[in-house]
Design an enzyme around this catalytic site. Sequence first.
Site, PDB file in Angstrom:
ATOM      1  N   GLN A  14      19.671 -17.669  31.734  1.00  0.00           N
ATOM      2  CA  GLN A  14      18.764 -17.667  31.215  1.00  0.00           C
ATOM      3  C   GLN A  14      18.585 -16.796  30.210  1.00  0.00           C
ATOM      4  OE1 GLN A  14      14.241 -17.309  32.376  1.00  0.00           O
ATOM      5  NE2 GLN A  14      15.206 -15.523  33.247  1.00  0.00           N
ATOM      6  N   TYR A  65      24.187 -11.173  39.668  1.00  0.00           N
ATOM      7  CA  TYR A  65      23.870 -11.650  41.039  1.00  0.00           C
ATOM      8  C   TYR A  65      21.967 -10.962  40.523  1.00  0.00           C
ATOM      9  CZ  TYR A  65      23.112 -12.503  46.030  1.00  0.00           C
ATOM     10  OH  TYR A  65      22.791 -13.158  47.647  1.00  0.00           O
ATOM     11  N   THR A 105      18.736  -3.758  33.577  1.00  0.00           N
ATOM     12  CA  THR A 105      17.353  -4.224  34.075  1.00  0.00           C
ATOM     13  C   THR A 105      16.351  -2.651  34.271  1.00  0.00           C
ATOM     14  OG1 THR A 105      15.863  -5.081  35.803  1.00  0.00           O
ATOM     15  CG2 THR A 105      18.464  -3.755  36.950  1.00  0.00           C
ATOM     16  N   TYR A 129      19.491  -4.661  44.514  1.00  0.00           N
ATOM     17  CA  TYR A 129      19.685  -4.908  43.302  1.00  0.00           C
ATOM     18  C   TYR A 129      19.719  -3.865  42.048  1.00  0.00           C
ATOM     19  CZ  TYR A 129      18.465  -7.040  38.749  1.00  0.00           C
ATOM     20  OH  TYR A 129      18.664  -7.841  37.500  1.00  0.00           O
ATOM     21  N   LYS A 133      22.997  -2.581  39.715  1.00  0.00           N
ATOM     22  CA  LYS A 133      22.844  -2.242  38.124  1.00  0.00           C
ATOM     23  C   LYS A 133      23.228  -1.307  37.495  1.00  0.00           C
ATOM     24  CE  LYS A 133      21.947  -6.067  35.803  1.00  0.00           C
ATOM     25  NZ  LYS A 133      23.269  -6.461  35.199  1.00  0.00           N
TER      26      LYS A 133
END
Length: 298
Positions: A14, A65, A105, A129, A133
Site C-alpha cells: 500500500q 506482515y 506503526t 504485531y 514492529k
Amino acid sequence: MNRQRITIFGSTGQLGTDLVEVLRQDYKFDVVALSHADAGCTDAEAVRRVLNSAQPRIVINCAAYVRVDDCEDHADDAFRVNAIGALNIAKACTEIDALCVYISTDYVFDGAKATPYIESDSTFPLNVYGASKLAGELLIRQTAARWLIVRTASLFGRTGARGKGGNFIETILAKAKTGEPLSIVNDVRMSPTYARDAASGLAALVEAGANGIVHLTNDGACSWYEFAKQALELAGLRACLEPVSSSEYPTRARRPKNSALRSERSLAKLRSWQDGLKAYLIERGHIAGSPAPAAGAS
C-alpha cells in the site's frame, strides 16, 4: 547531476506502490523497486546480494506482515518479517554505508495516553504485531550505522493493504451503496493517513536528510466512526450509520484505544486527514475535483 539510488523493499504494498511513483517523479532519485518475489527480507543472503549489487545510498523497508489478528496466531511469521527481516536489511545497509529507513506503526503504543503520541513517548505494544514492529525498531537502532524510523498509522490508498484484503473506505462505500446498515467503532481513536501523502512526506524526509524517529501521519485524529461518516458525506452517500463500542466487536488482537500520532520534531507537515480523505476519493473517482498537492518536509 548524480542521482541518489534508492532501493525499496515491499514496493508493491500500500505505501510502497505510492512511494515508488512519488520518488520516480523526482529527477534526483534512481529507484530500484523490489517486491517480495524479487527479494524477500527474511532471506539474509538474498538481501545482502541484491543490495551489494545495487549499491543504493538509501534503503527503504516497506515490507511487513500486517495482518494484525493473524499475528496473534502466527507470531513466528510476524517476527520473522517485521523484526528479523528488518535486521537483515539493517546489516546489509551497514555493509554498504546506506541509510536504513524502516516503516513502523502506531501500534507500538498501548493507547493509555489521552493525547496523541509523540516520538519521545514510551512504547508498550498490546499485540504481537506491535511487538514485532517494535522489535524491528530496536534491532535497526542497534545494527544500522545510519537509520531513520518512520511511524505512520491507519494507511488508506488505492492499492489497499494487500495483506488485509482491501481498505476500510472502499468497504464502507460499497456497503452504503447496497443499503447495508453500518455499525462502526466510535471509541478507538487514530490518525488516518492517505498513503500518497505519507509517500510524499517520506520522500521529503529522505531528501532533507532526516534521521532518528519521526511520526508521519495526516494531521489530526478521529474515531473509525467519524472517519466513515466523513467518507460517506464527501461521497454524497446516505447510510444507516451507527456508532458502537469496540467491546461489541472483540478481536483476537487487542488494539490501543488511542493510537493517534503527532510529531514533536516538525520535520514533516502533512495536510489534515479530512483533506487527505477528499484527495483519495477524488483519485478513486468517487467524487469530482482536483486535489491540492500534499505538503512535504518543512
